[in-house]
Scaffold this active site. Structure first.
Site, PDB file in Angstrom:
ATOM      1  N   GLN A   1      -6.224  -0.435   1.819  1.00 42.48           N
ATOM      2  CA  GLN A   1      -5.848   0.377   2.987  1.00 42.48           C
ATOM      3  C   GLN A   1      -5.856   1.824   2.498  1.00 42.48           C
ATOM      4  O   GLN A   1      -4.946   2.242   1.786  1.00 42.48           O
ATOM      5  CB  GLN A   1      -4.453  -0.027   3.479  1.00 42.48           C
TER       6      GLN A   1
ATOM      7  N   THR B   1       2.287  -0.815   9.478  1.00 37.74           N
ATOM      8  CA  THR B   1       2.278  -2.184   8.948  1.00 37.74           C
ATOM      9  C   THR B   1       1.228  -3.072   9.632  1.00 37.74           C
ATOM     10  O   THR B   1       0.644  -3.947   8.979  1.00 37.74           O
ATOM     11  CB  THR B   1       3.678  -2.817   9.068  1.00 37.74           C
TER      12      THR B   1
ATOM     13  N   GLY C   1      14.323  -2.235  12.197  1.00 36.50           N
ATOM     14  CA  GLY C   1      13.885  -2.651  13.528  1.00 36.50           C
ATOM     15  C   GLY C   1      14.877  -3.677  14.077  1.00 36.50           C
ATOM     16  O   GLY C   1      15.431  -4.481  13.333  1.00 36.50           O
TER      17      GLY C   1
ATOM     18  N   ALA D   1       0.816  -1.227   0.000  1.00 33.37           N
ATOM     19  CA  ALA D   1       0.000   0.000   0.000  1.00 33.37           C
ATOM     20  C   ALA D   1       0.841   1.266   0.000  1.00 33.37           C
ATOM     21  O   ALA D   1       0.343   2.346  -0.271  1.00 33.37           O
ATOM     22  CB  ALA D   1      -0.943   0.003   1.208  1.00 33.37           C
TER      23      ALA D   1
ATOM     24  N   ARG E   1      10.379   7.950  -2.411  1.00 35.24           N
ATOM     25  CA  ARG E   1      11.757   8.116  -2.900  1.00 35.24           C
ATOM     26  C   ARG E   1      11.992   7.574  -4.313  1.00 35.24           C
ATOM     27  O   ARG E   1      13.038   7.809  -4.900  1.00 35.24           O
ATOM     28  CB  ARG E   1      12.738   7.475  -1.908  1.00 35.24           C
TER      29      ARG E   1
HETATM   30  C1  UD1 Z   1       9.531  -2.048   8.579  1.00 35.82           C
HETATM   31  C2  UD1 Z   1       9.593  -2.659   9.966  1.00 35.82           C
HETATM   32  C3  UD1 Z   1      11.038  -2.719  10.422  1.00 35.82           C
HETATM   33  C4  UD1 Z   1      11.861  -3.499   9.428  1.00 35.82           C
HETATM   34  C5  UD1 Z   1      11.717  -2.921   8.029  1.00 35.82           C
HETATM   35  C6  UD1 Z   1      12.354  -3.825   7.019  1.00 35.82           C
HETATM   36  C7  UD1 Z   1       7.508  -2.047  11.105  1.00 35.82           C
HETATM   37  C8  UD1 Z   1       6.880  -1.145  12.070  1.00 35.82           C
HETATM   38  N1  UD1 Z   1       8.794  -1.855  10.878  1.00 35.82           N
HETATM   39  O1  UD1 Z   1       9.962  -0.704   8.701  1.00 35.82           O
HETATM   40  O2  UD1 Z   1      11.133  -3.346  11.687  1.00 35.82           O
HETATM   41  O3  UD1 Z   1      13.223  -3.525   9.813  1.00 35.82           O
HETATM   42  O4  UD1 Z   1      10.322  -2.804   7.675  1.00 35.82           O
HETATM   43  O5  UD1 Z   1      12.320  -3.228   5.754  1.00 35.82           O
HETATM   44  O6  UD1 Z   1       6.859  -2.930  10.565  1.00 35.82           O
HETATM   45  N2  UD1 Z   1       3.026  -0.625   4.276  1.00 35.82           N
HETATM   46  C9  UD1 Z   1       1.699  -0.611   3.977  1.00 35.82           C
HETATM   47  N3  UD1 Z   1       0.862   0.172   4.727  1.00 35.82           N
HETATM   48  C10 UD1 Z   1       1.316   0.936   5.733  1.00 35.82           C
HETATM   49  C11 UD1 Z   1       2.696   0.922   6.036  1.00 35.82           C
HETATM   50  C12 UD1 Z   1       3.523   0.126   5.287  1.00 35.82           C
HETATM   51  O7  UD1 Z   1       1.242  -1.303   3.069  1.00 35.82           O
HETATM   52  O8  UD1 Z   1       0.493   1.609   6.357  1.00 35.82           O
HETATM   53  C13 UD1 Z   1       3.921  -1.479   3.469  1.00 35.82           C
HETATM   54  C14 UD1 Z   1       4.901  -0.650   2.667  1.00 35.82           C
HETATM   55  O9  UD1 Z   1       4.373  -0.397   1.369  1.00 35.82           O
HETATM   56  C15 UD1 Z   1       6.111  -1.555   2.602  1.00 35.82           C
HETATM   57  C16 UD1 Z   1       6.044  -2.332   3.912  1.00 35.82           C
HETATM   58  O10 UD1 Z   1       4.704  -2.251   4.354  1.00 35.82           O
HETATM   59  O11 UD1 Z   1       6.047  -2.500   1.556  1.00 35.82           O
HETATM   60  C17 UD1 Z   1       6.997  -1.791   4.965  1.00 35.82           C
HETATM   61  O12 UD1 Z   1       6.654  -0.478   5.297  1.00 35.82           O
HETATM   62  P1  UD1 Z   1       7.752   0.625   5.590  1.00 35.82           P
HETATM   63  O13 UD1 Z   1       7.042   1.881   5.917  1.00 35.82           O
HETATM   64  O14 UD1 Z   1       8.756   0.650   4.526  1.00 35.82           O
HETATM   65  O15 UD1 Z   1       8.390   0.044   6.942  1.00 35.82           O
HETATM   66  P2  UD1 Z   1       9.779   0.415   7.564  1.00 35.82           P
HETATM   67  O16 UD1 Z   1       9.674   1.701   8.267  1.00 35.82           O
HETATM   68  O17 UD1 Z   1      10.837   0.250   6.564  1.00 35.82           O
END
Ligand code: UD1
Ligand code: CA
Length: 451
Positions: A75, A81, A140, A10, A15
């Site tokens: 979403q 996440t 994380g 989602a 970037r």
């Molecule tokens: C997340 C992890 C982190 C991990 C890292 C690895 C959490 C809170 N943190 O951080 O521990 O080391 O990934 O890359 O989970 N996404 C959605 N909806 C949302 C938020 C995210 O679909 O509301 C999807 C994003 O498109 C992406 C993935 O979930 O594919 C990860 O989200 P991102 O915001 O990149 O998480 P990180 O902050 O990198």
């Protein structure tokens, strides 16, 4: 054990600086989302839910194009996440089995790693995939106590001691479907980002007396893609791996670094793939075939003993039988070329069938398109198509038939016939010399006038 895949896709991917959702950007001719979906196939899932948000319709249709059975969850606001995974709950309300969460922007998790996670699930309620990071950056952190995963702490929320941990969270999590959604229900957003963290389920699981662990995979598998530069690195990593695999499988690559594979390219042993060959999606090359330099292949099948190129283009729907020859500057599309047939130079063969051992002369074109519709050309076996023949489809040339070079063939040619369809030649004795003289005089006069 029945397994559901939940793929998070989602996010916007700011970037990437793109109008297109990040997960639709391609690696080896497939959206990165499709790579994640394919990795998940190792678990033989009985349900796949893709959570879409930004550019949701396009992401949903790419997911469905790859696997029409996927379910789509939306979403509308990206609140973290855990919130993303929660959107998949209605689709999996009746799912009695395991659920595993993958990220659409993390395309290289291996099937072997997912199978090891499934194995670890037999002895732990929650299994997280970790990796030892060379540079742990903002990942994380996995706080372990022996085999037990105590909690995951996001970088933003971590103290110095926790930030010093190098065992990091890949994002991939497995639990029973029921546990996963129960745990997610308990996740709050009281943290540095104000988001609902999926990672919080570990601590909640521990508080409820459930067992959690983490297994490690190679860092290269967890590579996430956030920018064009990372996309290029991911492509390079995929290609390096595909080349190594091809060599390992017994394919000859005299210049492996110049060959580009698609995500699904299949090449048999003892095939030779020369310099600067590019594979689009859907190509199979059988054992012992040779693809010569600078050829481009897509959606086609090349049989044993066939030779393609140099500088050939095979487009979708091309089927080359054994011992066929497709030479330089030849384009073939949606055509079946039977055993031993040859199209050696400068031709276009589209929407056609060429019979066994037929020879197509240089510069031949199947005129398959009338500006509105496409039409078929049928050529029999042992036919000889003279150089520069225009085969105006729909048209057929029979077995053992010939066309004279330069012919424009608009009517069917029966078996064994010779078709000549061009203006008859006339020779005018002495005319050329007279013409030369006349032209030379004309030029002299013009030069005098010009001074
Ligand atoms: C997340 C992890 C982190 C991990 C890292 C690895 C959490 C809170 N943190 O951080 O521990 O080391 O990934 O890359 O989970 N996404 C959605 N909806 C949302 C938020 C995210 O679909 O509301 C999807 C994003 O498109 C992406 C993935 O979930 O594919 C990860 O989200 P991102 O915001 O990149 O998480 P990180 O902050 O990198
Ligand atoms: Ca990320």
């Amino acid at each position: 054990m029945s397994t559901a895949l939940i793929i998070l896709a989602a996010g916007k991917g700011t970037r990437m600086k793109s109008d297109q959702a990040k997960v639709l950007h391609q690696i080896a001719a497939a959206p990165m989302l499709v790579h994640a979906m394919r990795a998940g196939q190792a678990l033989e899932p009985d349900a796949t839910v893709v959570v879409v948000g930004h550019d949701g319709e396009a992401v949903a249709s790419a997911a469905k194009a790859h696997d029409p059975g996927v379910q789509i969850a939306r979403q509308t606001k990206q609140r973290g996440t855990a919130h993303a995974v929660a959107q998949a709950a209605p689709a999996l309300a009746d799912h009695a089995g395991d659920a595993i969460v993958l990220y659409g922007d993390t395309p290289f998790i291996s099937q072997d790693t997912l199978l090891r996670m499934a194995e670890a699930r037999k002895s732990h309620d929650v299994v997280v995939l970790g990796f030892n990071a060379a540079d742990p950056g903002r990942y994380g952190r996995l706080v372990m106590n022996g085999d037990t995963l105590e909690r995951i702490t996001e970088f933003k929320d971590a103290d110095e001691a926790t930030r010093a941990i190098t065992f990091c969270n890949s994002g991939v999590v497995a639990a029973s479907t029921k546990h996963l959604f129960d745990l997610i229900d308990a996740v709050g957003n009281d943290n540095a980002s104000g988001e609902y963290y999926l990672t919080d389920i570990v601590e909640i699981a521990r508080e409820k007396g459930l067992g959690a662990t983490a297994i490690a995979c190679d860092e290269s598998e967890t590579m996430g893609i956030n920018s064009r530069a990372e996309l290029a690195l991911a492509e390079a990593a995929f290609q390096a791996n595909a080349r190594a695999r091809a060599l390992d499988d017994g394919v000859t690559l005299p210049a492996p670094d110049s060959v580009h594979f698609a995500f699904d390219t299949v090449i048999g042993r003892d095939a030779i793939i020369e310099q600067n060959v590019v594979f689009g999606p859907g190509v199979t090359v059988e054992s012992g075939a040779r693809i010569r330099a600078f050829s481009h292949l897509e959606g086609c099948h090349v049989s044993r003993g066939a030779t393609v190129g140099p500088y050939a283009r095979l487009r979708p729907g091309t089927e080359l039988a054994e011992d066929t020859r497709i030479g330089n500057f030849v384009e073939v599309k949606n055509a079946i070329i039977d055993e031993g047939a040859k199209v050696n130079h400068l031709s276009y063969i589209g929407d056609a069938h060429l019979g066994e051992a037929t020879n197509v002369g240089a510069g031949t074109i199947t005129c398959n398109y009338d500006g509105v519709m496409k039409h078929h050309t049928e050529v029999g076996r042992n036919a000889f198509i003279g150089s520069n023949t225009m085969l105006v489809a729909p048209v057929s040339v029979g077995d053992d038939a010939m066309t004279a070079s330069g012919s424009v063939i608009t009517r069917n040619v029966p078996d064994g016939a010779l078709a000549i369809a061009r203006a008859a030649q006339e020779n005018k004795p002495g005319f050329a010399r007279k013409l030369f003289e006349m032209l030379k005089k004309k030029k002299l006069k013009r030069d005098e006038r010009a001074g």
